[in-house]
Design a protein around this motif. Sequence first.
Motif, PDB file in Angstrom:
ATOM      1  N   ARG A 278      43.503  30.641  29.144  1.00 59.11           N
ATOM      2  CA  ARG A 278      44.612  30.194  29.980  1.00 59.11           C
ATOM      3  C   ARG A 278      45.881  31.017  29.747  1.00 59.11           C
ATOM      4  O   ARG A 278      46.565  31.389  30.677  1.00 59.11           O
TER       5      ARG A 278
ATOM      6  N   LEU B  36      44.942  43.858  37.545  1.00 57.62           N
ATOM      7  CA  LEU B  36      44.963  42.688  36.664  1.00 57.62           C
ATOM      8  C   LEU B  36      45.602  41.502  37.374  1.00 57.62           C
ATOM      9  O   LEU B  36      45.126  40.367  37.280  1.00 57.62           O
TER      10      LEU B  36
ATOM     11  N   PHE C 273      48.656  37.521  33.092  1.00 52.35           N
ATOM     12  CA  PHE C 273      48.230  38.359  34.229  1.00 52.35           C
ATOM     13  C   PHE C 273      48.925  37.897  35.505  1.00 52.35           C
ATOM     14  O   PHE C 273      49.426  38.697  36.283  1.00 52.35           O
ATOM     15  N   ASP C 274      48.918  36.598  35.709  1.00 51.09           N
ATOM     16  CA  ASP C 274      49.508  36.049  36.929  1.00 51.09           C
ATOM     17  C   ASP C 274      50.992  36.415  37.009  1.00 51.09           C
ATOM     18  O   ASP C 274      51.495  36.804  38.063  1.00 51.09           O
TER      19      ASP C 274
ATOM     20  N   SER D 151      46.204  34.145  28.609  1.00 50.96           N
ATOM     21  CA  SER D 151      46.147  35.506  29.160  1.00 50.96           C
ATOM     22  C   SER D 151      46.193  35.460  30.689  1.00 50.96           C
ATOM     23  O   SER D 151      46.814  36.318  31.325  1.00 50.96           O
ATOM     24  N   LEU D 152      45.523  34.462  31.267  1.00 53.65           N
ATOM     25  CA  LEU D 152      45.590  34.305  32.724  1.00 53.65           C
ATOM     26  C   LEU D 152      47.020  34.147  33.192  1.00 53.65           C
ATOM     27  O   LEU D 152      47.458  34.770  34.165  1.00 53.65           O
TER      28      LEU D 152
ATOM     29  N   ALA E 131      43.874  37.924  38.252  1.00 54.87           N
ATOM     30  CA  ALA E 131      44.443  36.620  37.897  1.00 54.87           C
ATOM     31  C   ALA E 131      44.550  35.719  39.118  1.00 54.87           C
ATOM     32  O   ALA E 131      44.204  34.535  39.066  1.00 54.87           O
TER      33      ALA E 131
ATOM     34  N   SER F 205      42.575  32.195  39.737  1.00 56.62           N
ATOM     35  CA  SER F 205      43.284  30.937  40.024  1.00 56.62           C
ATOM     36  C   SER F 205      42.733  30.308  41.306  1.00 56.62           C
ATOM     37  O   SER F 205      42.630  29.086  41.422  1.00 56.62           O
TER      38      SER F 205
END
Lengths: 206, 206, 206
Positions: free
Chosen positions: B86, B10, B92-93, B88-89, B14, B18
């Motif tokens: 955005r 995950l 993950f990040d 959830s990203l 991410a 990006s």
Amino acid sequence: MEVSFVIDLLGTVAFAISGVLTAFKKRMDVFGIFIIAFVTALGGGTLRDILIQAPIVWMRDLTFVYVIAGASVFALLFRKKLGYLRRSLFLFDTIGIALYTVIGVEKGLAADLPALICIALGTMTACFGGVIRDILCNEIPIIFRKEIYATACVMGGVVYFILLKTSLSTDVVVILSGAVVITIRLLAVYFKWSLPNIYSKDELNS
Amino acid sequence: MEVSFVIDLLGTVAFAISGVLTAFKKRMDVFGIFIIAFVTALGGGTLRDILIQAPIVWMRDLTFVYVIAGASVFALLFRKKLGYLRRSLFLFDTIGIALYTVIGVEKGLAADLPALICIALGTMTACFGGVIRDILCNEIPIIFRKEIYATACVMGGVVYFILLKTSLSTDVVVILSGAVVITIRLLAVYFKWSLPNIYSKDELNS
Amino acid sequence: MEVSFVIDLLGTVAFAISGVLTAFKKRMDVFGIFIIAFVTALGGGTLRDILIQAPIVWMRDLTFVYVIAGASVFALLFRKKLGYLRRSLFLFDTIGIALYTVIGVEKGLAADLPALICIALGTMTACFGGVIRDILCNEIPIIFRKEIYATACVMGGVVYFILLKTSLSTDVVVILSGAVVITIRLLAVYFKWSLPNIYSKDELNS
């Protein structure tokens, strides 16, 4: 072997000259110009050898260093006349990426790496000298923005592995996949092919 | 092991997304976009492995290459809807840098390096993919200018070594130090923390 | 050995401070400033060790890491007064490149590489920390555009190999070739030497 070595040298010459011309446009001094020429010609192979942890050839065999130095001096002296040479330079460069692609693929195979990674290594050998050149000149690398260039190398690598599964000899595989790189590159420039545009009108205007 | 592997994937997703979004803003072509996605997701770990002279995992195990390719295609197709993603990203990040930090620290320990260098390797694993992405896109790396980001990784690394001196099991140490990275990052964004400003008014106006 | 170690540390300090000042001009945050300081001081030697596949010293011996951290804090705290220090900084930096050049040449010799490559490694050790610093700060590397700087290192390397063929002891060779780097650099700045201009009036105006 001998013919391929001569072509390899011609490719190196073309890469070195393209480095000199780029550095020249940036008004670098003589030292900067030489560094950019070396990096353009040797950067891709060096990055590949660092990644696969293989010895770096130009550090022990100086042939390429001398050839690059000679090509750089030539390009500096005759820079005003290089316009006439543009077509032959383009041909050398195209032959150069074809050969560098095949060399990179074979280095990957020798290191026992998967086909996908070998193709990436071939493309890297052919293209990343130019990427490092553009970074040092403070530009967004040109191969990320324009033209079928890296794509021709990728295609050549794919064809290499398809042909490897046939009964053709390695020599023939090398020649045919190199020819694929050259053909795609020539057709792409002649017909002004580019990768499909992925940007909508709105996105391009924003 | 399995849960951490899923979270690692995950995180990779991410990072890849990006990269795609950054390359997209620079109007790169499809080839450039894929390269930037790979570099963002794998660059930090690759630099770490070059420095500690360890084998580079993605060259032999293609799982991550496939995941990054898939994530990139997804990001390109659904780029207009990624605004909704955005949050959830970002999650993950954040999970990604936490895990990458711990992985980097443990690689350093396995190579028998001092704690300070292990923490640097953890931070590098988490952050330097983004640095290389920004260099290729001709930007000053964002982590040098904005936000608590690398600092969260450094803190996580420090906590790792503090907890290692306790009687806690390695699993618990890993989870707790990862949690520190996530917590600091979340709090920093929520409360808009940044590193203390070191520039006087005069300096900022000059 | 001891004197050269102290001078080496002074060179490292000068490189670190030059990194801090560059990052500061770019309004980086504290984290960015430290990274640029480290990269400026250690980048050249690290690239050299990656190319010759030697172990990277600062990862096992933390002395230089501590010295760089200390120098960075010092430079940040006293940045307004560093103007007065400019001359001593310039001297440290000059001594630093002299010593880094000799160290790089000797590492190349120890790896049994040809003289030309050893000279390149010496120059790289002295100059490429600054190149990486400039890339990270999104500038065209300054040594490609201005001043006799790398050229002094190249000359020092050439003198090293000329003297090596005499009956002089290694210690004397080291001192004399280091002195050549320092002398050329000092004379170049004093007399405002630069590499010969290769651009015609037309080219400079275009």
